[in-house]
Design an enzyme around this catalytic site. Sequence first.
Site: not given
Ligand SMILES: Cc1cc2nc3c(=O)[nH]c(=O)nc-3n(C[C@H](O)[C@H](O)[C@H](O)COP(=O)(O)OP(=O)(O)OC[C@H]3O[C@@H](n4cnc5c(N)ncnc54)[C@H](O)[C@@H]3O)c2cc1C
Length: 644
Positions: A576
């Site tokens: 996270h």
């Molecule tokens: C194994 C695992 C289990 C988890 N389980 C849970 C859970 O059960 N419950 C919970 O609340 N949270 C859980 N989490 C955490 C949660 O999923 C994340 O905190 C959340 O998805 C983060 O959201 P975000 O929008 O910040 O990033 P992300 O969901 O990671 O999305 C970011 C996206 O941006 C894209 N990206 C990055 N850089 C670029 C770029 N330069 N150009 C274009 N695209 C780009 C990436 O490819 C990615 O697809 C888990 C995480 C993991 C790894």
Amino acid sequence: MTPFGQYGESSASTRSAFHSSRTRPPKRLQELCGAILPLDLSDPELSLLARKTAEFLDKQPTVVRAGVLTAATILEAASLAFYRRPIAKLETSKRERLLSRLEHNRYSAQALSSLKALVLLVYGTDHFSAETFQRATSSPPARPDPVLNLTSAIAWPSITTCDIVVVGSGAGGAMAARSLARAGMDVIVVEEGSSYSVDDFREDLPIDRFTKLYRDGGTTMAIGRPPIVLPIGRAVGGTTVINSGTCFKTPSTVVHHWHDSLGLALAEPDRFNDYLDEVFTTLQVAPVREEVMGRNGELCLVGAEKLGWSAGPIVRNAPGCEGCCQCAIGCPTNAKFGVHLNALPQACQAGARIVSEARVTRILMDDNRAIGIEAMRRDGSRLVIKAPTVLVAAGATETPLLLRRSGIGSHPFLGSNLAIHPAVSVAGRFEEPVFSWRGVLQSAEIDEFHESHGILIEATATPPGMGSIMLPGYGRHLLWELNHAEQLASLGAMVADESTGKVLGKNHALIRYDLGRHEGLMLLQSIKFMGEALFAAGALEVLTGIPSKPIVHDLKELQQAVENADYKDLHIAAFHPSGTAAAGGSAAFYPLNSRGELRGVSGVWVADASILPSSPRVNPQVSIMALSLAVADSIIAKAEGAKS
Ligand SMILES: Cc1cc2nc3c(=O)[nH]c(=O)nc-3n(C[C@H](O)[C@H](O)[C@H](O)COP(=O)(O)OP(=O)(O)OC[C@H]3O[C@@H](n4cnc5c(N)ncnc54)[C@H](O)[C@@H]3O)c2cc1C
Ligand code: SF4
């Protein structure tokens, strides 16, 4: 079952991967694999294991390959030093003695454990692949693949124009894109990862699903003492495609802290509660059903009940879940309701377009104003999307890099303030089979110590073969543990941490995280709590994950193991990351203003895990999505204000 049955003998592809590494694979990979798992050195199984390990390594970043080479060098040097013979020439018992010596040295132990994790992942996923396939396909998909207005970058024009570009299609990006499109804006979402269908998750090998769906093949590490594994998703839908589906609303104490103490206008409590409700409705959140919970979750609840601890089934976004335990490698029934199945198709219905397989290399600026983005296709060619507003939602480890690459990352706290929820796992061996992987991956929680200690315990089983790093030892002992894994129930605990890490770099994230003493002690404390719960549920012994005392047989031994342990020796993972482009009231401390816009420039907003000003203290996806809805509304309000 014969390991590597699914791969067949030596296919051309495995052979070429073995020989064509960008850096040559360790010369004695076969001997190294044989040292970790004592398959006979002349056995074709072992040579296939080595080839598949090499193939997996081939897809990993240089730093991972370098780590494995280091482990190989340590092993070889130690074999020559202690026995004056190379490791390949040692008989099994001597190899085991050597590994046991190295395991008790802090520095060689860390290097060897990365090698062990790699070999176990490759061996374990294949060993169980028949069952993984069978469980993936035993029930039909809960819903069809979504209808997305999606184009792969290779077929996308080199120059386009829109009102707002959203960088990243994960938890934050998807929710914001939906609100913005529904408000009538012309939205283009640009995603580095690929789009996957439910058939990909039903047909592909488990190890390939793992490699494709994670950034750097799942090997992202935070450097520090101890180093911490920090896997991150990369796909249309972001990390929600591979997360466990656990949903917690942000605790009201946290919401008030963000709003009242840190000046985060986005978290105004009444409005924020509405956003949390909206997220729960979108994700169709509900408690895990008894019939799919599985024995792992049941034993967690039995233990908690015997101890009088507060516990219950986890609340998840997985309507129609059949408990196949594969959430971490893509749900093969589309039951887990990641944003690729709800917010993204809803955004597309409202007119949004998605470009996949394009990495945004920089935000284009004219003086201090955003004018669009430049992205790179996988073939290295460039595309430009012109837009007066750019919303960055690339995740907490990528967002600071993109801002730096764009020349707008000069705030002194950009990349700082990283919180990760460090986590440890413990397993209990039961007399009767548990088959922890036959049920929901993350199924039950113990929240008894959440308020008092910041510790949240969750019954978490991994897909078969993937969580084997907690198994102690090497050689025959390790093989025995693997072959008896069905008797193990596993729990994980995460600790609410102070934000002490940093994401450095521009092109590739260099993550630094120094585990604080308080968090380290809380992790040890959580091992004790989890051990107590497992013993209360009837465990015969507990696998502590503590290198100096990996197995304990009763509460007294557990207590001593925890008292004598050094938290810096633990195997820690975290899932996270947050806080690296935080929003808040103080211009000195927070790179973003209290509504999510980057200070000092115009037209650049952030809506992902980066903006959380402190740890949410619970699994974060719902908090991220709610904040992202709030940022989108701020953008809409600003645009409407400008019109009137
Ligand atoms: C194994 C695992 C289990 C988890 N389980 C849970 C859970 O059960 N419950 C919970 O609340 N949270 C859980 N989490 C955490 C949660 O999923 C994340 O905190 C959340 O998805 C983060 O959201 P975000 O929008 O910040 O990033 P992300 O969901 O990671 O999305 C970011 C996206 O941006 C894209 N990206 C990055 N850089 C670029 C770029 N330069 N150009 C274009 N695209 C780009 C990436 O490819 C990615 O697809 C888990 C995480 C993991 C790894
Ligand atoms: S356990 Fe996870 S992967 Fe399996 S059906 Fe349920 S949500 Fe999907």
